[in-house]
Design an enzyme around this catalytic site. Structure first.
Site, short mmCIF file in Angstrom:
data_model
loop_
_atom_site.label_atom_id
_atom_site.label_comp_id
_atom_site.label_asym_id
_atom_site.label_seq_id
_atom_site.Cartn_x
_atom_site.Cartn_y
_atom_site.Cartn_z
N ASP A 13 0.92 -1.21 0.11
CA ASP A 13 0.03 0.08 -0.08
C ASP A 13 0.92 1.33 -0.16
OD1 ASP A 13 -2.30 1.30 0.06
OD2 ASP A 13 -2.72 1.36 2.19
N ASN A 15 1.50 3.42 -3.07
CA ASN A 15 1.94 3.77 -4.26
C ASN A 15 1.30 5.19 -4.72
OD1 ASN A 15 2.99 1.21 -4.36
ND2 ASN A 15 1.34 0.50 -5.85
N GLY A 16 0.06 5.26 -4.53
CA GLY A 16 -0.82 6.53 -4.94
C GLY A 16 -0.20 7.80 -4.25
N HIS A 30 2.46 2.85 -9.01
CA HIS A 30 2.32 1.64 -9.13
C HIS A 30 3.45 1.04 -9.73
CE1 HIS A 30 -1.71 2.02 -7.62
NE2 HIS A 30 -2.25 2.76 -8.73
N LEU A 124 11.18 -20.29 -4.75
CA LEU A 124 9.96 -19.82 -4.00
C LEU A 124 8.50 -19.93 -4.48
CD1 LEU A 124 9.31 -17.38 -1.93
CD2 LEU A 124 9.65 -15.67 -3.58
N GLU A 200 1.14 -13.33 12.18
CA GLU A 200 1.88 -11.85 13.06
C GLU A 200 1.66 -10.97 11.87
OE1 GLU A 200 2.82 -12.07 16.12
OE2 GLU A 200 2.96 -14.27 16.43
#
Ligand code: FPP
Length: 243
Positions: A13, A15-16, A30, A124, A200
């Site tokens: 969160d 980016n804007g 973005h 991964l 967590e």
């Protein structure tokens, strides 16, 4: 003490706001957000983390201005096109989670090709959540199981937590151990509701494009310092973990 998470989930969160602070369009924020994505993938691979799940576009994000939605969809398409060879080289297995029906045919084909290309990789496990909502995920799992009951393949009494979890988008992966959210907000925003039952929670005030190696190390250090009891007493949890 559990020192390393097996599964990290990240809500990317800010980016804007990062773009606005520079007088740039939101789309530039973005785009800048791709740099920490690369970094987190590389770091998680290097540290031997089993799975990384990134929240890139929520079910609710469809209500953003059409121009921003279009620019994000374009960015996803380009990012997959540009990054897939490198991800494959790093042995990353890429999967997308979320409601694909709402994506363009072109983007759906692109992500399906990326998934096929990396399906056998042993490194991964990277999940990118696009058009994803935790409630949507739970509802579609319930529908799948209900359909199996209706066809007679399953009895309602066969449904337990394991079977339900297997029907979710992240079925087969361990629950998230650590949820990181950048950008200063302290909420879940409909991300992975089922799979974060015992995660967590780590909240960072950094805006996502500024999230770097040091911030990831801070989050891992925070995780290493947590005592995870899964509802047990401290003594029981220590015993369950063994020596
Ligand atoms: C939230 O910030 C971020 C998004 C809605 C998009 C995140 C997408 C990327 C970083 C690209 C990743 C691409 C791939 C393929 C993994 P915001 O726009 O809500 O920021 P704000 O709260 O400052 O407005």
């Amino acid at each position: 003490m559990d020192s390393a998470p097996r599964h990290i989930a990240i809500t990317m969160d800010g980016n804007g706001r990062w773009a606005a602070a520079r007088g740039l369009p939101r789309s530039a924020g973005h785009k800048a957000g791709l740099t920490p994505v690369r970094l987190c993938v590389e770091e998680c691979s290097r540290l031997g983390v089993e799975a990384l799940t990134l929240f890139a576009f929520s079910s609710e994000n469809w209500s953003r201005p059409a121009e921003e939605v279009a620019s994000l969809m374009g960015l996803f398409f380009e990012a997959v096109e540009r990054e897939i060879a490198e991800l494959h080289r790093q042995q990353v297995r890429v999967r997308f989670i979320g409601n694909r029906q709402r994506l363009s045919v072109r983007l759906r084909a692109q992500i399906a090709a990326a998934e096929r290309h990396t399906a056998d990789n042993a490194g991964l496990k990277l999940q990118v959540a696009v058009s994803y909502g935790g409630r949507w995920d739970i509802v579609q799992a319930a529908r799948r199981l209900a359909a199996q009951c209706a066809s007679g393949a399953l009895r309602p009494t066969d449904i337990d937590e394991d079977r339900f979890a297997a029907a979710l988008e992240l079925g087969g992966l361990p629950d998230a151990d650590l949820l990181i959210r950048t950008g200063g907000e302290r909420r879940i925003s409909n991300f992975l509701l089922w799979n974060i039952a015992y995660a967590e929670l780590y909240f960072s005030d950094r805006l996502w494009p500024d999230f770097g190696k040091e911030e990831l190390a801070d989050a891992l250090e925070f995780f290493a310092g947590r005592e995870r009891r899964f509802g047990l007493t401290t003594g029981q949890a220590m015993k369950a973990r063994g020596p």
